[in-house]
Scaffold this active site. Structure first.
Site, PDB file in Angstrom:
ATOM      1  N   ASN A  13      -4.639 -35.148  -9.537  1.00 20.03           N
ATOM      2  CA  ASN A  13      -4.605 -35.029  -8.076  1.00 20.03           C
ATOM      3  C   ASN A  13      -5.113 -36.357  -7.534  1.00 20.03           C
ATOM      4  O   ASN A  13      -6.303 -36.625  -7.555  1.00 20.03           O
ATOM      5  CB  ASN A  13      -5.503 -33.868  -7.624  1.00 20.03           C
ATOM      6  CG  ASN A  13      -5.617 -33.803  -6.110  1.00 20.03           C
ATOM      7  OD1 ASN A  13      -4.888 -34.491  -5.395  1.00 20.03           O
ATOM      8  ND2 ASN A  13      -6.541 -32.984  -5.613  1.00 20.03           N
ATOM      9  N   LYS A  15      -5.225 -37.365  -4.594  1.00 17.70           N
ATOM     10  CA  LYS A  15      -5.838 -37.279  -3.260  1.00 17.70           C
ATOM     11  C   LYS A  15      -5.261 -38.404  -2.386  1.00 17.70           C
ATOM     12  O   LYS A  15      -4.118 -38.801  -2.603  1.00 17.70           O
ATOM     13  CB  LYS A  15      -7.360 -37.303  -3.370  1.00 17.70           C
ATOM     14  CG  LYS A  15      -7.854 -36.254  -4.379  1.00 17.70           C
ATOM     15  CD  LYS A  15      -9.320 -36.022  -4.386  1.00 17.70           C
ATOM     16  CE  LYS A  15      -9.633 -34.961  -5.452  1.00 17.70           C
ATOM     17  NZ  LYS A  15     -11.052 -34.582  -5.468  1.00 17.70           N
ATOM     18  N   HIS A  98      -6.753 -26.577  -2.121  1.00 16.00           N
ATOM     19  CA  HIS A  98      -7.810 -27.451  -2.650  1.00 16.00           C
ATOM     20  C   HIS A  98      -9.054 -27.331  -1.768  1.00 16.00           C
ATOM     21  O   HIS A  98      -8.956 -27.189  -0.557  1.00 16.00           O
ATOM     22  CB  HIS A  98      -7.320 -28.897  -2.692  1.00 16.00           C
ATOM     23  CG  HIS A  98      -8.240 -29.769  -3.474  1.00 16.00           C
ATOM     24  ND1 HIS A  98      -9.384 -30.305  -2.931  1.00 16.00           N
ATOM     25  CD2 HIS A  98      -8.215 -30.143  -4.772  1.00 16.00           C
ATOM     26  CE1 HIS A  98     -10.029 -30.979  -3.873  1.00 16.00           C
ATOM     27  NE2 HIS A  98      -9.337 -30.900  -4.998  1.00 16.00           N
ATOM     28  N   GLU A 100     -11.001 -29.476  -0.666  1.00 18.32           N
ATOM     29  CA  GLU A 100     -11.084 -30.468   0.422  1.00 18.32           C
ATOM     30  C   GLU A 100     -10.279 -30.004   1.630  1.00 18.32           C
ATOM     31  O   GLU A 100     -10.645 -30.267   2.772  1.00 18.32           O
ATOM     32  CB  GLU A 100     -10.631 -31.849  -0.088  1.00 18.32           C
ATOM     33  CG  GLU A 100     -11.697 -32.467  -0.973  1.00 18.32           C
ATOM     34  CD  GLU A 100     -11.185 -33.358  -2.078  1.00 18.32           C
ATOM     35  OE1 GLU A 100     -10.037 -33.829  -2.009  1.00 18.32           O
ATOM     36  OE2 GLU A 100     -11.961 -33.580  -3.045  1.00 18.32           O
ATOM     37  N   GLU A 170     -12.013 -24.932  -9.666  1.00 15.25           N
ATOM     38  CA  GLU A 170     -12.698 -26.182  -9.326  1.00 15.25           C
ATOM     39  C   GLU A 170     -13.999 -25.873  -8.588  1.00 15.25           C
ATOM     40  O   GLU A 170     -13.981 -25.647  -7.372  1.00 15.25           O
ATOM     41  CB  GLU A 170     -11.807 -27.041  -8.427  1.00 15.25           C
ATOM     42  CG  GLU A 170     -10.524 -27.490  -9.088  1.00 15.25           C
ATOM     43  CD  GLU A 170     -10.011 -28.796  -8.485  1.00 15.25           C
ATOM     44  OE1 GLU A 170      -9.698 -29.689  -9.270  1.00 15.25           O
ATOM     45  OE2 GLU A 170      -9.949 -28.925  -7.249  1.00 15.25           O
ATOM     46  N   GLY A 176     -15.884 -34.795  -7.685  1.00 17.21           N
ATOM     47  CA  GLY A 176     -16.214 -36.150  -7.245  1.00 17.21           C
ATOM     48  C   GLY A 176     -17.690 -36.471  -7.328  1.00 17.21           C
ATOM     49  O   GLY A 176     -18.145 -37.479  -6.797  1.00 17.21           O
ATOM     50  N   SER A 216     -14.795 -33.465 -11.939  1.00 20.06           N
ATOM     51  CA  SER A 216     -15.371 -34.525 -12.776  1.00 20.06           C
ATOM     52  C   SER A 216     -14.947 -34.424 -14.236  1.00 20.06           C
ATOM     53  O   SER A 216     -15.697 -34.794 -15.136  1.00 20.06           O
ATOM     54  CB  SER A 216     -16.898 -34.556 -12.654  1.00 20.06           C
ATOM     55  OG  SER A 216     -17.266 -34.829 -11.309  1.00 20.06           O
TER      56      SER A 216
END
Ligand code: 13P
Length: 255
Positions: A13, A15, A98, A100, A170, A176, A216
């Site tokens: 991904n 992003k 996701h 985010e 996730e 991150g 990560s």
């Protein structure tokens, strides 16, 4: 991973990273490194790079995904992209839900379900993301929360369409941050997701479902995470932006 029951999928991904020039360089570096992969390889690139990525990967084993999709077929939805627009371009995968998008763009379990249904109806494969916040893990509600996210996301999805869905676990606190879930933590929640799928559908459907870990995951820790029976692949952010690191993860999944 249990490759006798299901397919391993490693997806990057990207992003909001990489211009078109950078996209070409990264994909061209990646293709030869992963040509013998014994797992599905996907790169989920920004909308503006989809066509470039589709053209570059034609005839290779690298598949292309988008990072979001709208649930309506067309209409007055400024800034949105429909599932048909993606499939017409040759895009095969899409990330839905996701964290985010949930955190910064008002995505809810209900809109995740709508996007999943629209994507599946158009023939896309969905990388459906679920996962808890750090406070939720600390409150001891991870299992219930992830089960609920899974249940709502899958509402109205026929069993026959489950082969178009991959669930990505996730944990938000691991994304991150460099803080990876331990392999046991990842496996435990992937198993909860699988048990949830078994309850909604049946055990055979749950056994056939690919469930990834993301957060990560990198060249150093992938092999251990992927050695767990319920972790069938990875959704990789930062480490997918370097061809060599992403290829190392793919090779770990190919063993
Ligand atoms: P990182 O691998 O950068 O933690 O990102 C994970 C992720 O969010 C993939 O969708």
């Amino acid at each position: 991973m249990n490759k006798t029951l299901r397919k391993a999928v490693i997806a990057g991904n990207w992003k909001m990273n990489n211009t078109r020039v950078e996209t070409k360089a990264l994909i061209n570096d990646l293709i030869p490194l992963v040509k013998d992969a014994d797992c599905e390889v996907v790169v989920c690139v920004p909308f503006t790079n989809l066509e470039t990525a589709v053209n570059l990967t034609k005839g290779t084993n690298v598949k292309v995904g988008a990072q979001n999709v709208h649930f309506e077929k067309s209409g007055a939805f400024t800034g949105e992209i429909s599932a048909d627009m993606l499939t017409e371009m040759g895009v095969e995968y899409v990330v839905v839900g996701h964290s985010e998008r949930r955190q910064y763009f008002g995505e809810t379990n209900v809109t995740v379900n709508k996007r999943t249904k629209a994507a599946v109806a158009a023939g896309l494969k969905v990388l459906l993301c679920v996962g808890e916040l750090l406070e939720e893990r600390e409150q001891g509600i991870t299992d219930e929360l992830v089960a609920l996210q899974t249940k709502i996301a899958l509402q109205g999805i026929d069993k026959a369409d489950l082969n178009k869905i991959i669930i990505a676990y996730e944990p938000v606190w691991a994304i991150g941050t460099g803080k990876t879930a331990t392999a046991d933590q990842a496996n435990e929640v992937c198993a909860v997701i699988r048990a949830t799928v078994a309850k909604i559908y049946d055990q055979a459907a749950a056994d056939a479902m690919t469930i990834q870990y993301g957060g990560s995951m990198n060249a150093g820790n992938a092999a251990e995470l992927l050695s767990k029976p319920d972790v069938d692949g990875g959704l990789i952010g930062g480490a997918s932006l370097k061809a060599a690191d992403f290829a190392t993860i793919i090779n770990a999944a190919s063993k």
